[in-house]
Design a protein around this motif. Structure first.
Motif, PDB file in Angstrom:
ATOM      1  N   ILE A 110      14.504  38.170  44.440  1.00 31.40           N
ATOM      2  CA  ILE A 110      15.594  37.402  43.839  1.00 31.40           C
ATOM      3  C   ILE A 110      16.658  38.419  43.435  1.00 31.40           C
ATOM      4  CG2 ILE A 110      16.270  35.792  42.021  1.00 31.40           C
ATOM      5  CD1 ILE A 110      13.399  34.819  41.932  1.00 31.40           C
ATOM      6  N   PHE A 111      17.720  38.512  44.217  1.00 32.58           N
ATOM      7  CA  PHE A 111      18.692  39.585  44.053  1.00 32.58           C
ATOM      8  C   PHE A 111      19.522  39.400  42.781  1.00 32.58           C
ATOM      9  CE2 PHE A 111      17.904  39.417  48.639  1.00 32.58           C
ATOM     10  CZ  PHE A 111      17.581  40.742  48.877  1.00 32.58           C
ATOM     11  N   GLY A 120      20.482  31.359  35.606  1.00 32.64           N
ATOM     12  CA  GLY A 120      21.585  31.527  36.545  1.00 32.64           C
ATOM     13  C   GLY A 120      21.190  31.114  37.941  1.00 32.64           C
ATOM     14  N   SER A 121      21.965  31.566  38.921  1.00 33.03           N
ATOM     15  CA  SER A 121      21.724  31.260  40.323  1.00 33.03           C
ATOM     16  C   SER A 121      21.841  32.544  41.133  1.00 33.03           C
ATOM     17  CB  SER A 121      22.740  30.219  40.810  1.00 33.03           C
ATOM     18  OG  SER A 121      22.453  29.823  42.127  1.00 33.03           O
ATOM     19  N   TRP A 122      20.893  32.789  42.015  1.00 31.51           N
ATOM     20  CA  TRP A 122      20.833  34.057  42.741  1.00 31.51           C
ATOM     21  C   TRP A 122      20.483  33.825  44.201  1.00 31.51           C
ATOM     22  CZ3 TRP A 122      17.999  32.801  38.408  1.00 31.51           C
ATOM     23  CH2 TRP A 122      18.396  33.397  37.208  1.00 31.51           C
ATOM     24  N   MET A 123      20.999  34.699  45.064  1.00 33.62           N
ATOM     25  CA  MET A 123      20.561  34.743  46.448  1.00 33.62           C
ATOM     26  C   MET A 123      19.122  35.260  46.485  1.00 33.62           C
ATOM     27  SD  MET A 123      23.047  33.467  48.015  1.00 33.62           S
ATOM     28  CE  MET A 123      22.414  33.706  49.684  1.00 33.62           C
ATOM     29  N   THR A 124      18.333  34.683  47.377  1.00 33.23           N
ATOM     30  CA  THR A 124      16.905  34.975  47.434  1.00 33.23           C
ATOM     31  C   THR A 124      16.507  35.227  48.882  1.00 33.23           C
ATOM     32  OG1 THR A 124      16.621  33.430  45.591  1.00 33.23           O
ATOM     33  CG2 THR A 124      14.637  34.139  46.703  1.00 33.23           C
ATOM     34  N   GLN A 125      15.493  36.067  49.072  1.00 39.55           N
ATOM     35  CA  GLN A 125      15.057  36.366  50.433  1.00 39.55           C
ATOM     36  C   GLN A 125      13.550  36.577  50.475  1.00 39.55           C
ATOM     37  OE1 GLN A 125      17.305  39.471  52.374  1.00 39.55           O
ATOM     38  NE2 GLN A 125      15.736  39.824  53.937  1.00 39.55           N
ATOM     39  N   ILE A 126      12.904  36.001  51.482  1.00 36.74           N
ATOM     40  CA  ILE A 126      11.522  36.351  51.784  1.00 36.74           C
ATOM     41  C   ILE A 126      11.567  37.619  52.629  1.00 36.74           C
ATOM     42  CG2 ILE A 126       9.427  35.688  53.015  1.00 36.74           C
ATOM     43  CD1 ILE A 126       9.987  32.808  52.283  1.00 36.74           C
ATOM     44  N   THR A 127      11.165  38.723  52.028  1.00 33.42           N
ATOM     45  CA  THR A 127      11.282  40.017  52.704  1.00 33.42           C
ATOM     46  C   THR A 127      10.010  40.419  53.449  1.00 33.42           C
ATOM     47  OG1 THR A 127      10.772  41.022  50.562  1.00 33.42           O
ATOM     48  CG2 THR A 127      13.083  40.910  51.191  1.00 33.42           C
ATOM     49  N   ALA A 128       8.902  39.728  53.190  1.00 34.25           N
ATOM     50  CA  ALA A 128       7.668  39.988  53.927  1.00 34.25           C
ATOM     51  C   ALA A 128       6.810  38.730  53.895  1.00 34.25           C
ATOM     52  CB  ALA A 128       6.903  41.168  53.324  1.00 34.25           C
ATOM     53  N   LEU A 129       6.161  38.465  55.024  1.00 34.97           N
ATOM     54  CA  LEU A 129       5.304  37.294  55.150  1.00 34.97           C
ATOM     55  C   LEU A 129       4.286  37.594  56.239  1.00 34.97           C
ATOM     56  CD1 LEU A 129       6.390  33.580  55.331  1.00 34.97           C
ATOM     57  CD2 LEU A 129       5.140  34.571  57.245  1.00 34.97           C
ATOM     58  N   ASP A 130       3.005  37.366  55.951  1.00 34.70           N
ATOM     59  CA  ASP A 130       1.956  37.615  56.941  1.00 34.70           C
ATOM     60  C   ASP A 130       0.846  36.584  56.714  1.00 34.70           C
ATOM     61  OD1 ASP A 130       0.202  38.541  58.816  1.00 34.70           O
ATOM     62  OD2 ASP A 130       0.021  40.566  58.007  1.00 34.70           O
ATOM     63  N   LEU A 131       0.909  35.493  57.481  1.00 32.87           N
ATOM     64  CA  LEU A 131      -0.032  34.388  57.319  1.00 32.87           C
ATOM     65  C   LEU A 131      -0.929  34.305  58.545  1.00 32.87           C
ATOM     66  CD1 LEU A 131       2.457  31.675  55.976  1.00 32.87           C
ATOM     67  CD2 LEU A 131       1.073  33.297  54.657  1.00 32.87           C
ATOM     68  N   GLY A 152      17.690  32.359  51.100  1.00 33.74           N
ATOM     69  CA  GLY A 152      17.799  31.112  50.366  1.00 33.74           C
ATOM     70  C   GLY A 152      18.487  31.336  49.041  1.00 33.74           C
ATOM     71  N   GLN A 153      18.208  30.458  48.092  1.00 33.09           N
ATOM     72  CA  GLN A 153      18.828  30.543  46.776  1.00 33.09           C
ATOM     73  C   GLN A 153      17.870  29.998  45.728  1.00 33.09           C
ATOM     74  OE1 GLN A 153      22.330  27.985  45.826  1.00 33.09           O
ATOM     75  NE2 GLN A 153      23.373  29.919  45.408  1.00 33.09           N
ATOM     76  N   THR A 154      17.881  30.625  44.555  1.00 35.49           N
ATOM     77  CA  THR A 154      17.091  30.162  43.419  1.00 35.49           C
ATOM     78  C   THR A 154      18.019  29.953  42.232  1.00 35.49           C
ATOM     79  OG1 THR A 154      15.071  31.280  44.138  1.00 35.49           O
ATOM     80  CG2 THR A 154      15.239  30.739  41.797  1.00 35.49           C
TER      81      THR A 154
END
Length: 226
Positions: A110-111, A120-131, A152-154
């Motif tokens: 959550i940047f 507040g509101s922040w730009m968000t990114q999934i930076t790693a995923l391994d399913l 995305g955004q949070t």
């Protein structure tokens, strides 16, 4: 075997895509971006069907647990265990016939969020995923697409003495089916939004056993949409 990979790609797509829904906030006692009692649900796209079997993939969900939070120069860093689950239903009756799940570690950034109480509101990114899981008994893995960011955004806002959390992602994944040789493909963007956890009776429908369904999938053509 190409049909198997196409079916696996469809499966990963519908896991985080479902019937359209309006964006809503999750009301929480704490300002956590991944609040207890919530999960990510697909909000766009259509389910894929296996017409020869008369079954269709239903609305999928991404649940999370074991959430660990820390802060660094980028913002808030979240590590959690994700479980991606998709139910299958009878095409004619819409009755559940089983589920498929993949699980593994996910990392989210959550940047710019500087503390666990900041609103507040922040730009968000999934930076790693391994399913990982299996499809037709063959190991199946979905990882973060290195060429396309899952952003995305949070938003976390006060709601009386509680907090309203709104979050979404457009997810891109690389999919590998461990055949010989391995088969790979990409999928995305897959739009998912944070929603309250369904009532126990509804959630139970996602946990039905697959009951041997994968054994009859081999070579079955895939139809997109319903």
């Amino acid at each position: 075997m190409d049909n198997v990979l196409r079916a696996a790609a469809m499966l990963l797509g519908v896991m985080v895509m479902g019937a359209g829904a309006a964006r809503a906030s999750v009301i929480s006692d704490t300002p956590d971006p991944l609040p207890p009692g919530s999960l990510f649900v697909g909000t766009s796209g259509g389910a894929g069907c296996f017409p020869n079997l008369g079954i269709c993939a239903g609305k999928g969900v991404l649940s999370f647990s074991n959430v660990a939070s820390s802060f660094d120069m980028l913002g808030q860093e979240l590590d959690f265990t994700g479980v991606l689950t998709v139910p299958f239903v009878n095409e004619m009756t819409n009755q559940p016939v089983g589920t498929v799940s993949l699980s593994g570690p996910v990392h989210e950034t959550i940047f710019g969020r500087t503390s666990a109480t900041e609103l507040g509101s922040w730009m968000t990114q999934i930076t790693a995923l391994d399913l990982t899981g299996n499809f037709e008994g063959i190991p199946l893995e979905a990882t973060q697409d290195t060429d396309n960011a899952s952003t995305g955004q949070t938003t976390i806002a006060a709601a009386g003495d509680k907090f309203a959390i709104t979050s979404f992602f457009d997810i891109f994944v690389d999919i590998e089916l461990s055949t010989v040789p391995p088969l790979t493909t990409g999928r995305g963007p897959l739009h998912a939004e944070l929603e309250p956890l369904p009532e126990p009776a509804s959630l139970a429908l996602l946990l039905l056993p697959l009951a041997g369904l994968a054994a009859v999938w081999r070579g079955v053509p895939v139809r997109y949409g319903r």
